[in-house]
Design an enzyme around this catalytic site. Structure first.
Site, short mmCIF file in Angstrom:
data_model
loop_
_atom_site.label_atom_id
_atom_site.label_comp_id
_atom_site.label_asym_id
_atom_site.label_seq_id
_atom_site.Cartn_x
_atom_site.Cartn_y
_atom_site.Cartn_z
N LYS A 22 0.85 -1.20 0.00
CA LYS A 22 0.00 0.00 0.00
C LYS A 22 0.89 1.25 0.00
O LYS A 22 0.66 2.17 -0.78
CB LYS A 22 -0.87 0.02 1.25
CG LYS A 22 -1.54 1.35 1.54
CD LYS A 22 -2.48 1.30 2.73
CE LYS A 22 -1.82 1.46 4.05
NZ LYS A 22 -1.41 2.82 4.41
N ASN A 23 1.92 1.24 0.85
CA ASN A 23 2.72 2.46 1.04
C ASN A 23 3.77 2.68 -0.04
O ASN A 23 4.45 3.71 -0.04
CB ASN A 23 3.35 2.46 2.44
CG ASN A 23 2.28 2.61 3.51
OD1 ASN A 23 1.11 2.88 3.21
ND2 ASN A 23 2.65 2.38 4.75
N CYS A 116 -5.01 12.40 12.64
CA CYS A 116 -5.89 11.23 12.59
C CYS A 116 -5.71 10.51 13.92
O CYS A 116 -5.12 11.02 14.85
CB CYS A 116 -5.53 10.34 11.41
SG CYS A 116 -3.90 9.67 11.57
N ARG A 121 0.18 14.50 12.88
CA ARG A 121 0.62 14.36 11.48
C ARG A 121 0.88 15.73 10.83
O ARG A 121 0.23 16.13 9.88
CB ARG A 121 -0.41 13.58 10.66
CG ARG A 121 -1.00 12.35 11.28
CD ARG A 121 -0.02 11.21 11.49
NE ARG A 121 0.46 10.57 10.29
CZ ARG A 121 -0.17 9.58 9.66
NH1 ARG A 121 -1.32 9.17 10.11
NH2 ARG A 121 0.36 9.03 8.58
N ASP A 304 4.38 0.64 12.23
CA ASP A 304 3.17 0.03 11.67
C ASP A 304 2.99 -1.42 12.11
O ASP A 304 1.97 -2.02 11.82
CB ASP A 304 3.19 0.09 10.14
CG ASP A 304 3.07 1.51 9.64
OD1 ASP A 304 3.31 1.73 8.44
OD2 ASP A 304 2.77 2.40 10.45
N ARG A 396 -8.73 -0.60 4.74
CA ARG A 396 -7.87 0.42 4.16
C ARG A 396 -6.51 -0.16 3.78
O ARG A 396 -5.87 0.30 2.84
CB ARG A 396 -7.65 1.57 5.16
CG ARG A 396 -8.87 2.42 5.41
CD ARG A 396 -8.52 3.60 6.30
NE ARG A 396 -7.31 4.22 5.81
CZ ARG A 396 -6.45 4.90 6.57
NH1 ARG A 396 -6.69 5.04 7.87
NH2 ARG A 396 -5.36 5.45 6.06
C1 EPZ Z 1 4.10 6.96 6.36
O1 EPZ Z 1 3.28 7.98 6.91
C2 EPZ Z 1 3.21 5.74 6.26
N1 EPZ Z 1 2.08 6.01 5.35
C3 EPZ Z 1 2.68 5.35 7.64
O2 EPZ Z 1 1.93 4.15 7.49
C4 EPZ Z 1 3.88 5.08 8.55
O3 EPZ Z 1 3.42 4.79 9.85
C5 EPZ Z 1 4.80 6.30 8.59
O4 EPZ Z 1 5.19 6.67 7.24
C6 EPZ Z 1 6.05 6.06 9.41
O5 EPZ Z 1 6.74 4.98 8.89
C7 EPZ Z 1 2.30 5.96 4.01
O6 EPZ Z 1 3.40 5.69 3.55
C8 EPZ Z 1 1.10 6.23 3.14
P1 EPZ Z 1 6.09 10.33 8.48
P2 EPZ Z 1 3.83 9.52 6.93
O7 EPZ Z 1 5.98 11.61 7.77
O8 EPZ Z 1 4.65 9.78 5.75
C9 EPZ Z 1 6.65 13.55 11.85
C10 EPZ Z 1 0.06 2.73 7.75
O9 EPZ Z 1 -0.41 2.18 8.75
N2 EPZ Z 1 6.51 14.56 10.80
O10 EPZ Z 1 7.26 9.43 8.20
O11 EPZ Z 1 2.66 10.41 7.20
C11 EPZ Z 1 5.34 12.83 12.14
O12 EPZ Z 1 4.56 13.58 13.07
C12 EPZ Z 1 0.52 4.19 7.83
O13 EPZ Z 1 0.23 2.16 6.63
C13 EPZ Z 1 6.76 15.89 11.12
O14 EPZ Z 1 7.07 16.22 12.26
O15 EPZ Z 1 4.76 9.48 8.23
C14 EPZ Z 1 5.79 11.52 12.73
O16 EPZ Z 1 6.08 11.72 14.10
C15 EPZ Z 1 0.24 4.79 9.19
N3 EPZ Z 1 6.63 16.83 10.15
C16 EPZ Z 1 7.12 11.24 12.00
O17 EPZ Z 1 7.50 12.49 11.38
C17 EPZ Z 1 6.29 16.52 8.86
O18 EPZ Z 1 6.23 17.42 8.00
C18 EPZ Z 1 7.03 10.21 10.93
O19 EPZ Z 1 5.98 10.59 10.05
C19 EPZ Z 1 6.04 15.16 8.55
C20 EPZ Z 1 6.16 14.19 9.53
#
Ligand code: EPZ
Length: 417
Positions: A22-23, A116, A121, A304, A396
């Site tokens: 998915k990701n 969410c 996020r 995850d 999802r």
């Molecule tokens: C991706 O989400 C995945 N989703 C998530 O999978 C996964 O949990 C996550 O990466 C971490 O591995 C997809 O790929 C579609 P991040 P993403 O930006 O990109 C902080 C699932 O269950 N952050 O790596 O949204 C954020 O708050 C989903 O399949 C900032 O601070 O995650 C978090 O603490 C859930 N500022 C950390 O980084 C930003 O601008 C990691 O988030 C962006 C993120």
């Protein structure tokens, strides 16, 4: 609203095949907007989140044909650079079109994807990166607009290795003038898959999978064909399903090195894991041993997989300490597991899980995708029946999970209310 009725107690036995990631699929679908031709993506999982991203692409003017696990995207007709609030609310990952719309049209407008269940996020790193490339960002009335006369390559450092921000910047920078370097980039396998797809489209990107990614701007991109990598989180979920039911399951269509932290932790818990080419056999003859986990960016233990592993630890011998370092609110499954008899104490970002001999079925609810998966696993091992509400969360990220587990001996009925 749909629910699962699950009768626990059966050992899962047999073979299950993992679908495409998915990701990896979601950013690759967004990347198809960077050019006017046709992209063909193979191994596309039939998931609600993929259907939402399809709806976003169609809303923007692309045409999408999706048969079984093959998707054709023609992005020549894309004539809009704004994603509606309704669509953004359906899935946070819709924000992945930000990079490709800016990359192709120098303009994008999306509504704030908002928080969410698992955390706020934020998008500050996405926006900081686009600004570094020369985009002007305005945030008003819950909308983010990114606009640039010209995109110029730049050096960008991420405070945290954000997956989505890394992906958005890769897409925005592919046709920027000059070279862009992303430092402290996320290293997930899905980032490598996106790099491979973009390079097939004519981009010049190096370094995905390391913390430094270099993008040399090109004038234009063209359509490409690509098969997405298998879903390592789906695979990890099935491994825990075998372990928690003391079963014996062969999981196929796997890239074992993507699962190293999960495999190591299962072995530490006394679970048998045999790796051979693109398949992994998991079997357990007794209760797991309690082990500690701490979620980390790849290649650490994946956030995850934290809820699913916690489900396993609720019936382990001993006490395990589970620390969630990525998201600030990813323990919503704890309350539900407690209703099934789990002994879990929360201390901030840490859960102390004292193993009990067995869980008992209960009325529980899926609060988000991976929490829902964790509750399915707990219910498979629990004595008597469990009713799991809001399984649309599970749809999802998993393709007909009940069919996969029933084929291994589980007893799950989906009830449409
Ligand atoms: C991706 O989400 C995945 N989703 C998530 O999978 C996964 O949990 C996550 O990466 C971490 O591995 C997809 O790929 C579609 P991040 P993403 O930006 O990109 C902080 C699932 O269950 N952050 O790596 O949204 C954020 O708050 C989903 O399949 C900032 O601070 O995650 C978090 O603490 C859930 N500022 C950390 O980084 C930003 O601008 C990691 O988030 C962006 C993120």
């Amino acid at each position: 609203m749909q629910k699962f009725m699950i009768m626990g107690g059966n050992r899962l036995q047999g073979t299950v095949r993992v679908n495409g990631s998915k990701n990896a699929t979601l950013p690759i679908m967004a990347a198809s907007l960077l050019q006017e031709g046709r992209c063909t993506i193979k191994g596309v999982p039939r998931l609600r989140d993929v259907a939402v991203m399809r709806d976003v692409l169609v809303y923007l003017g692309a045409s999408v044909a999706w048969e079984k696990d093959v998707m054709h995207i023609d992005a020549g007709g894309v004539n809009c650079q704004e994603v509606s609030e309704e669509l953004m609310r359906r899935m946070r990952a819709s924000n992945l079109v930000l990079g490709s719309l800016v990359g192709r049209f120098r303009r994008a407008k999306i509504s704030y994807p908002g928080g969410c269940q698992i955390g706020t996020r934020p998008m500050n790193l996405h926006l900081k990166g686009l600004q570094a490339l020369g985009a002007t960002i305005t945030e008003k009335y819950g909308y983010i607009t990114a606009q640039a006369e010209k995109l110029r390559g730049s050096e960008i450092y991420f405070d945290v290795p954000s997956v989505g921000a890394t992906e958005n910047l890769m897409m925005a920078a592919v046709m920027a003038e000059g070279t862009t370097v992303i430092r402290n980039a996320a290293k997930e396998p899905e980032i490598i898959d996106l790099q491979n797809f973009l390079n097939r489209m004519g981009a010049k990107i190096r370094g995905a999978g390391t913390d430094t990614i270099k993008i040399t701007g090109v004038d234009s991109l063209h359509g490409a064909e690509h098969a997405v990598i298998p879903d390592r989180i789906e695979a990890g979920t099935h491994m825990v399903a075998a372990a928690i039911t003391c079963g014996d399951v062969l999981i196929t269509n796997v890239i074992p090195e993507h699962l190293e932290p999960v495999i190591n932790k299962l072995r530490e818990a006394g679970i048998n894991v045999e790796v051979k080419d693109d398949r992994v056999r998991v079997w357990a003859g007794k209760r797991p041993l309690a082990v500690d986990i701490k979620t980390m960016p790849y290649p650490g233990f994946p956030t995850d997989m934290q809820p699913q592993f916690m489900a396993l630890m609720t019936v382990a011998e001993g006490t395990s300490v589970i620390t969630e370092t990525i998201f600030e609110n990813r323990f919503k499954h704890v309350m539900e597991l407690r209703r099934m008899g789990a002994d879990i104490r929360l201390e901030g970002q840490t859960a102390v899980v004292k193993g009990v001999p067995a869980l008992s079925g209960a009325y529980v609810e899926a609060t988000d995708l991976r929490a829902g998966a964790a509750l399915v696993l707990a219910a498979l091992a629990a004595e008597n029946g469990t009713v799991l509400e809001r399984v649309e969360h599970i749809d999802r990220g998993y393709e007909r999970l009940e069919n996969k587990y029933n084929a291994l001996g589980a007893r799950i009925i989906r009830v449409h209310k």
